[in-house]
Design a protein around this motif. Structure first.
Motif, PDB file in Angstrom:
ATOM      1  N   PRO A   1       3.712   6.804   4.652  1.00  0.00           N
ATOM      2  CA  PRO A   1       2.653   6.903   3.634  1.00  0.00           C
ATOM      3  C   PRO A   1       2.642   8.234   2.905  1.00  0.00           C
ATOM      4  N   SER A   2       3.030   9.312   3.636  1.00  0.00           N
ATOM      5  CA  SER A   2       3.066  10.610   2.952  1.00  0.00           C
ATOM      6  C   SER A   2       4.096  10.572   1.833  1.00  0.00           C
ATOM      7  N   ALA A   3       5.247   9.984   2.122  1.00  0.00           N
ATOM      8  CA  ALA A   3       6.298   9.907   1.108  1.00  0.00           C
ATOM      9  C   ALA A   3       5.882   8.982  -0.025  1.00  0.00           C
ATOM     10  N   ILE A   4       5.215   7.878   0.324  1.00  0.00           N
ATOM     11  CA  ILE A   4       4.736   6.978  -0.738  1.00  0.00           C
ATOM     12  C   ILE A   4       3.855   7.757  -1.707  1.00  0.00           C
ATOM     13  N   THR A   5       2.954   8.558  -1.135  1.00  0.00           N
ATOM     14  CA  THR A   5       2.015   9.310  -1.968  1.00  0.00           C
ATOM     15  C   THR A   5       2.748  10.343  -2.822  1.00  0.00           C
ATOM     16  N   ILE A   6       3.621  11.102  -2.165  1.00  0.00           N
ATOM     17  CA  ILE A   6       4.326  12.161  -2.898  1.00  0.00           C
ATOM     18  C   ILE A   6       5.230  11.565  -3.980  1.00  0.00           C
ATOM     19  N   PHE A   7       5.947  10.492  -3.627  1.00  0.00           N
ATOM     20  CA  PHE A   7       6.825   9.864  -4.632  1.00  0.00           C
ATOM     21  C   PHE A   7       6.018   9.291  -5.785  1.00  0.00           C
ATOM     22  N   ASN A   8       4.818   8.836  -5.467  1.00  0.00           N
ATOM     23  CA  ASN A   8       3.941   8.326  -6.523  1.00  0.00           C
ATOM     24  C   ASN A   8       3.576   9.446  -7.498  1.00  0.00           C
ATOM     25  N   TYR A   9       3.280  10.631  -6.929  1.00  0.00           N
ATOM     26  CA  TYR A   9       2.984  11.775  -7.802  1.00  0.00           C
ATOM     27  C   TYR A   9       4.210  12.113  -8.656  1.00  0.00           C
ATOM     28  N   ILE A  10       5.361  12.204  -7.946  1.00  0.00           N
ATOM     29  CA  ILE A  10       6.578  12.625  -8.654  1.00  0.00           C
ATOM     30  C   ILE A  10       6.934  11.603  -9.740  1.00  0.00           C
ATOM     31  N   ALA A  11       6.809  10.319  -9.400  1.00  0.00           N
ATOM     32  CA  ALA A  11       7.118   9.276 -10.387  1.00  0.00           C
ATOM     33  C   ALA A  11       6.165   9.351 -11.569  1.00  0.00           C
ATOM     34  N   SER A  12       4.922   9.667 -11.292  1.00  0.00           N
ATOM     35  CA  SER A  12       3.951   9.784 -12.384  1.00  0.00           C
ATOM     36  C   SER A  12       4.329  10.923 -13.309  1.00  0.00           C
TER      37      SER A  12
ATOM     38  N   PHE B   1      -9.366   8.234  -6.238  1.00  0.00           N
ATOM     39  CA  PHE B   1     -10.219   9.202  -5.554  1.00  0.00           C
ATOM     40  C   PHE B   1     -11.284   8.479  -4.742  1.00  0.00           C
ATOM     41  N   THR B   2     -11.826   7.398  -5.319  1.00  0.00           N
ATOM     42  CA  THR B   2     -12.820   6.614  -4.574  1.00  0.00           C
ATOM     43  C   THR B   2     -12.213   6.064  -3.295  1.00  0.00           C
ATOM     44  N   TRP B   3     -11.015   5.528  -3.412  1.00  0.00           N
ATOM     45  CA  TRP B   3     -10.356   5.015  -2.205  1.00  0.00           C
ATOM     46  C   TRP B   3     -10.154   6.124  -1.179  1.00  0.00           C
ATOM     47  N   SER B   4      -9.752   7.294  -1.670  1.00  0.00           N
ATOM     48  CA  SER B   4      -9.496   8.376  -0.717  1.00  0.00           C
ATOM     49  C   SER B   4     -10.773   8.754   0.017  1.00  0.00           C
ATOM     50  N   ILE B   5     -11.896   8.730  -0.692  1.00  0.00           N
ATOM     51  CA  ILE B   5     -13.175   9.055  -0.038  1.00  0.00           C
ATOM     52  C   ILE B   5     -13.542   7.945   0.954  1.00  0.00           C
TER      53      ILE B   5
ATOM     54  N   VAL C   1      -7.635  16.714  10.261  1.00  0.00           N
ATOM     55  CA  VAL C   1      -6.616  17.301   9.403  1.00  0.00           C
ATOM     56  C   VAL C   1      -6.415  16.422   8.170  1.00  0.00           C
ATOM     57  N   TYR C   2      -6.415  15.116   8.395  1.00  0.00           N
ATOM     58  CA  TYR C   2      -6.244  14.190   7.272  1.00  0.00           C
ATOM     59  C   TYR C   2      -7.513  14.131   6.425  1.00  0.00           C
ATOM     60  N   ILE C   3      -8.661  14.240   7.126  1.00  0.00           N
ATOM     61  CA  ILE C   3      -9.926  14.265   6.392  1.00  0.00           C
ATOM     62  C   ILE C   3      -9.932  15.438   5.421  1.00  0.00           C
ATOM     63  N   ALA C   4      -9.249  16.505   5.823  1.00  0.00           N
ATOM     64  CA  ALA C   4      -9.230  17.711   4.993  1.00  0.00           C
ATOM     65  C   ALA C   4      -8.200  17.639   3.873  1.00  0.00           C
ATOM     66  N   ILE C   5      -7.370  16.600   3.858  1.00  0.00           N
ATOM     67  CA  ILE C   5      -6.396  16.544   2.748  1.00  0.00           C
ATOM     68  C   ILE C   5      -6.459  15.246   1.930  1.00  0.00           C
ATOM     69  N   ILE C   6      -6.868  14.145   2.556  1.00  0.00           N
ATOM     70  CA  ILE C   6      -6.818  12.872   1.817  1.00  0.00           C
ATOM     71  C   ILE C   6      -7.704  12.888   0.564  1.00  0.00           C
ATOM     72  N   PRO C   7      -8.925  13.434   0.634  1.00  0.00           N
ATOM     73  CA  PRO C   7      -9.706  13.473  -0.612  1.00  0.00           C
ATOM     74  C   PRO C   7      -8.981  14.250  -1.713  1.00  0.00           C
ATOM     75  N   TYR C   8      -8.217  15.240  -1.309  1.00  0.00           N
ATOM     76  CA  TYR C   8      -7.509  16.047  -2.316  1.00  0.00           C
ATOM     77  C   TYR C   8      -6.294  15.289  -2.854  1.00  0.00           C
ATOM     78  N   PHE C   9      -5.706  14.453  -1.992  1.00  0.00           N
ATOM     79  CA  PHE C   9      -4.686  13.543  -2.518  1.00  0.00           C
ATOM     80  C   PHE C   9      -5.299  12.674  -3.608  1.00  0.00           C
ATOM     81  N   GLY C  10      -6.515  12.204  -3.324  1.00  0.00           N
ATOM     82  CA  GLY C  10      -7.218  11.379  -4.315  1.00  0.00           C
ATOM     83  C   GLY C  10      -7.476  12.156  -5.586  1.00  0.00           C
ATOM     84  N   LEU C  11      -7.853  13.424  -5.447  1.00  0.00           N
ATOM     85  CA  LEU C  11      -8.116  14.242  -6.641  1.00  0.00           C
ATOM     86  C   LEU C  11      -6.846  14.436  -7.471  1.00  0.00           C
TER      87      LEU C  11
END
Lengths: 508, 559
Positions: free
Chosen positions: B369-380, B241-245, B298-308
């Motif tokens: 990067p979007s897929a990296i993030t999503i796959f990271n969630y799914i893998a988790s 989350f810190t990184w996302s911010i 648009v990314y500013i509005a979603i990246i912090p939430y990716f971090g969350l």
């Protein structure tokens, strides 16, 4: 507040604030809107106004000139607007009181593609004052004024002829159903007179309908006009004539027409301070003036120029004036023909011979002409005894440079825009000491800005800056050149615009 | 007396009364603040914020009006969260009203002018006041805990940033602007008879002020991360989350200056139109300035939430996130690419083929990067032995699904031929609503639920109502955005007050979806009121502030 009510307060406040915000947002103030009064059923005065809508400006005619004509109506007039789409962009005709655009304007009509679509709208003016008509999509360019006066008699009239003023010219015109004709000049002829002319117009009715003869100052049919002869004077009887004397006191362009047949009867009168006659030779090597294949014609602004093309060959030739690619004259076969050009705005033009070989000669239509004598020395240009003194001119000035040989070396005057010497500059004067003692050449400063004048042989010593200040007027904003033949034989070639022009391939 | 004067008088009276109430509250709270200041001095503190943090905010604090006068980071965080929730409900009400008006193909409830005003306000407020505000709020609230900050001294700057942001948002709200959220001239400069256009200047002024606040806040948060964190927290120990911010702040600082200049020039044009209405300017000039910011936002509005999401998932799986490194890389690449894709908003505006090709390529690259993030969630989730499906987790899972749908539709638009076909249709609306509702809104609520025990002083939220909130929000969102997508692919034009009757089934379906979402929010409000009325019964800690702990559903506290 007890902390247990925080949640309830929070929820209630969220709903309340959202609801209030919605109520506020939907309360768009509409009271700003200005509305023209509804058209009364017993209105007595009606006027028809046709406007062509194009992004550069409103116009009364189809074509390149965009003048945003000033409209003048009598109070109580119902105006039937006819707006014709010219450029396929969306437009609106908005009207509001006052001399400038206001956001609360009444939108009389809206128009859009396709090209030449027509939309009608009505506006009733029951209060005296100044109004602004404009396009809400193009508020900066498509904007003009409407004067609503107590009467329209004060709107416009030609100046009164002074007592004992001699009548210089006479002009006979006939109102036909297809236009206003002159026996030798054809339909809707363009007329040329010197400034201050008193012209006795004799107008003959040749239709069985109402006819009038209206004149306005400017290049368009305008409600700001004088009805020189009205329907009563001209009647409906073919052969009936009436006369009036027009005092053309001011130079410029005038428009005449029959208000009962505006579609077919619009002609122009050019009144200019100066006149110029040049006889040009048409040769295989291009147009020549006094035997010179490259010439420049400096013409002061507001000039009626008569050019005579003398062709001694039997070859087909084709000419044009730059900026008006369709204003092409054709001449072939061992004859002379004269053309009348009216230069009413400063411009830098080219007189092009297109066929059989391409040649161009410059025409400078200028406001001012200045003669500058330059002595070329080893230490610099000397003008009025000062070495390399910077010069200043006004925009649209033709400067005639005379370069005097005082250093026995090769010298030139080269001029280019900008603050430094540029290899692409124009060399306007050049001489070698052995050939001439002085030489001269023109340079026309059309654009405001800085120019560098320098000697291509001595660029480090002979160099100075010329500052051209803006004219500040509207001159030059639009090119307006009209062309017709003196004898009327090719009057059909007088062109208003590329859109409506039909260029006859006439052979002489 | 004209109706206009009457309206002005009533508006003025309301504003005066509200101002007096706010001023009275300010006096009361300011006296409390003075008291805190004296206490801080007595205790030998230089910084009042530090004192509050140690003695008040350091401990779990209940939501209250004091957050608007205390300048510690936690108060700032709650301030942003609460304020953004207000704007979510305001803009949401606007959105629902727009939906309601579209029940009939011909404009019914709203005039086209009113529709345009609501459309503009809905979009602008949702983006700047809800998505951005909520992200800043969670940033302020969580970062001090994640970074174990040793001091809290930047409250003044933070507060200035907040009030400017709020002032900007308020000006936009009262502006009656109808020029869409991108403020294109000459529309935004155009004088017209509609109230929306008439007051566009106020929204331009507002957004400029908002940007100033945003810049101040961003720099302040960056300073907190760089200079105030505990020395024991190394860079490789930053939470995701810190990184996302951090990445979000970099995006704000890099992307906003051009459009701030653009808005300043636009504002100047109201008085002396020389920049965007001059004959010599290119019509693309402002659009380019805008979209250089418009896409990163648009990314500013979603990246912090990716971090969350990265913070929420481990709390309910009992395992660390699958790959910390790929998480950082994914978010970092999103930062870089977000600056290089803005031209795809102008594919059909005449950028030229070479630029279209460039931006099309970069837009496709965002998939990585979007897929990296999503796959990271799914893998988790995949590698977890047990996933506890709590309300926050439901929001997270739904967000991942919504993002995949919205993202795939977004990637399709990177192909110019598809873009040329679907631009200006509801496909676009469906695309970003899938993402903004699934990620931005859903994850905000997920985080809010996790903070609830702390914000409410040790109370539990009603799980049943929270689930209803989730189910209605998720189902409504799916129905609404799907209907938009389907209608959009058939050519249903967006952002219009009326439509061809052919599209009515799609509009009605999306309207139903919108109202289902609206009903979902009633459950949220009901839950707030009901749960708060109960006596505190659980630990008032929350696990979102803590690293490497596992949460329980109802308490949010560590387990």
């Amino acid at each position: 507040m007890n902390s247990k009510f925080v949640g309830v307060a929070f929820a209630v406040m969220l709903v309340a604030v959202a609801g209030l915000s919605l109520a506020y947002e939907l309360n768009i103030p509409e009271v700003h809107a200005f509305k023209l009064p509804p058209v009364p059923s017993d209105a007595k005065i009606y006027r028809d106004v046709t406007l062509y809508a194009e992004e550069p400006g409103w116009d009364a005619n189809l074509g390149p000139a965009k003048t945003n004509p000033t409209l003048v109506f009598q109070v109580g007039t119902v105006v039937n607007f006819t707006v014709i789409e010219e450029d396929t962009l969306p437009h609106t005709l908005a009207i509001n009181p006052g001399p400038k655009e206001l956001s609360n304007a009444d939108i009389v009509l809206s128009i859009g593609p396709p090209q030449y679509s027509v939309v009608h709208g009505q506006a009733y003016f029951n209060k005296i004052g100044v109004y602004t008509y404009w396009c809400t999509v193009h508020p900066l360019t498509m904007v003009g004024l409407i004067y609503v006066n107590k009467t329209v008699s004060t709107s416009y009239s030609l100046p009164k002829l002074p007592a004992n003023y001699p009548v210089n010219y006479s002009q006979t015109l006939t109102i036909n159903s297809n236009g206003i004709a002159n026996r030798s000049k054809g339909l809707d002829p363009t007329l040329y007179y010197p400034t201050g002319s008193a012209v006795n117009f004799t107008i003959t009715q040749n239709t069985t309908t109402n006819a009038s003869f209206n004149i306005a100052y400017g290049s368009n049919v305008s409600s700001y006009n004088e009805t020189a002869l009205n329907a009563t004077q001209l009647g409906r009887t073919p052969g009936k004539s009436a006369s009036f004397i027009a005092y053309l006191k001011s130079p410029g362009e005038y428009t005449y027409w029959d208000q009962y047949n505006v579609a077919d009867t619009v002609g122009h009168i050019y009144v200019a301070n100066n006149s110029l006659k040049r006889s040009l030779q048409v040769t295989n090597g291009g147009i020549k003036l006094s035997g010179h294949a490259r010439f420049q014609l400096p013409i002061v602004n507001s000039t009626n120029a008569v050019f005579t093309l003398n062709d001694s060959s039997h070859i087909y030739y084709n000419f044009s004036i730059s900026g008006y690619s369709f204003e092409t004259l054709n001449i072939s076969g061992n004859r002379s023909i004269s053309f009348n050009f009216s230069f009413i705005q400063p411009a830098s033009l080219l007189f092009n011979q297109i066929k059989p070989v391409s040649h161009s000669n410059s025409i400078y239509v200028y406001l001012y002409m200045v003669n500058v004598s330059v002595n070329a020395t080893l230490t610099g240009y000397v003008i009025d005894g000062i070495v390399n003194q910077n010069l200043q001119f006004t925009q649209y000035t033709v400067v005639n440079f005379t370069l005097n040989n005082t250093d026995s070396l090769n010298n030139t005057i080269a001029i280019n825009p900008g603050n430094a010497e540029n290899s692409s500059s124009s060399i306007i004067v050049a001489y070698t000491p052995s050939s001439v003692s002085s030489a001269s050449g023109y340079f026309y400063f059309v654009e405001a800005g800085n120019y560098t004048m320098w000697d291509t042989y001595h660029p480090s010593s002979n160099v100075l800056l010329i500052t051209v200040i803006s004219f500040g007027g509207s001159a030059g904003s639009a090119l307006s050149v009209r062309i017709s033949s003196i004898d009327g034989s090719i009057s059909g070639i007088q062109l208003m615009s590329a859109d409506v022009m039909s260029c006859p391939s006439k052979t002489y | 007396m004209s109706a206009y004067v009457t309206t002005l008088t009533i508006d003025g009276a309301i504003v005066a009364i509200v101002s007096i109430i706010i001023f009275a509250l300010y006096l009361v709270l300011n006296s409390r603040k003075d008291l805190i200041s004296k206490m801080a001095n007595a205790e030998g503190y230089d910084s009042e914020g530090q004192f509050v943090r140690d003695y008040v905010a350091g401990k779990p604090r209940e939501l209250g009006l004091s957050i608007f006068v205390n300048d510690d980071a936690k108060s700032l965080g709650m301030r942003y969260i609460v304020t953004s929730l207000f704007f979510f409900f305001i803009a949401g009400a606007f959105g629902l009203t727009m939906r309601l008006s579209l029940t009939s193909p011909n404009p019914s409830l709203l005039t086209p002018d009113e529709y345009n005003v609501l459309l503009t306000e809905h979009a602008t407020l949702m983006i700047y006041m809800w998505a951005v505000g909520s992200a800043l709020g969670f940033g302020y609230y969580l970062l001090p805990s994640h970074l174990k900050v040793f001091r809290d001294i930047r409250g003044v700057f933070s507060s200035i940033g907040y009030w400017l942001w709020l002032l900007g948002g308020a000006l936009i709200l009262v502006s009656h602007s109808s020029v869409r959220w991108y403020f294109y001239p000459p529309l935004s400069l155009q004088l017209n008879q509609n109230g929306g256009g008439l007051y566009a200047w106020l929204s331009v002024l507002g957004i400029e002020i908002l940007f100033v606040g945003l810049i101040i806040t961003s720099i302040t948060i960056l300073f907190i991360i760089l200079f105030d964190r505990s020395p024991e927290v190394k860079r490789n120990q930053f939470t995701l989350f810190t990184w996302s911010i951090i990445f979000t702040i970099i995006m704000i600082l890099v992307s906003s200056p051009p459009i701030m200049v653009g808005f300043a020039l636009l504002f100047y044009d109201y008085f002396n139109p020389i920049f965007f209405t001059a004959a010599s300017h290119s019509v693309l000039l402002f659009t380019i300035l805008f979209w250089f910011w418009g896409h990163p936002i648009v990314y500013i509005a979603i990246i912090p939430y990716f971090g969350l999401i990265y913070e929420i998932i481990p709390k309910f799986t009992g395992k660390q996130i699958f790959s910390y490194k790929s998480g950082v890389i994914g978010l970092g690449l999103l930062l870089i690419l977000s600056e290089l894709v803005w031209g795809h908003h102008l594919f059909n505006s005449g950028l030229g083929f070479a630029w279209v090709l460039f931006f099309s390529t970069t837009s496709f690259l965002v998939v990585i990067p979007s897929a990296i993030t999503i796959f990271n969630y799914i893998a988790s989730l995949w590698s977890a032995e047990r996933i506890r499906i709590t309300t926050p987790m439901l929001f997270v899972i739904n967000g991942i699904i919504d993002f995949i749908i919205g993202g795939v539709v977004g990637v399709m638009q990177s192909a110019f031929p598809v873009n040329a076909d679907v631009h200006g249709t509801y496909v676009i609306t469906g695309h970003f609503h899938f993402i903004f509702l699934g990620i931005t809104t859903g994850i905000s609520f997920a985080a809010f639920y996790m903070l609830f025990p702390t914000l409410s002083g040790g109370r539990k939220y009603d799980v049943k109502l929270a689930r209803l909130h989730f189910y209605f929000t998720a189902a409504g969102s799916m129905l609404m955005s799907s209907a938009w997508l389907l209608g959009g692919f058939l050519g249903m034009p967006r952002a219009t007050a009326g439509y061809f009757p052919f599209f009515q089934p799609y509009q009605l379906a999306s309207i139903a979806g919108g109202f289902i979402i609206g009903i979902g929010q009633i459950f949220f409000l009901w839950n707030m009121g009901k749960s708060w009325l109960k006596a505190p019964s659980v630990d008032n800690q929350n696990c979102l502030e803590q690293v490497n702990v596992i949460s329980t559903e109802m308490t949010g506290g560590a387990q």
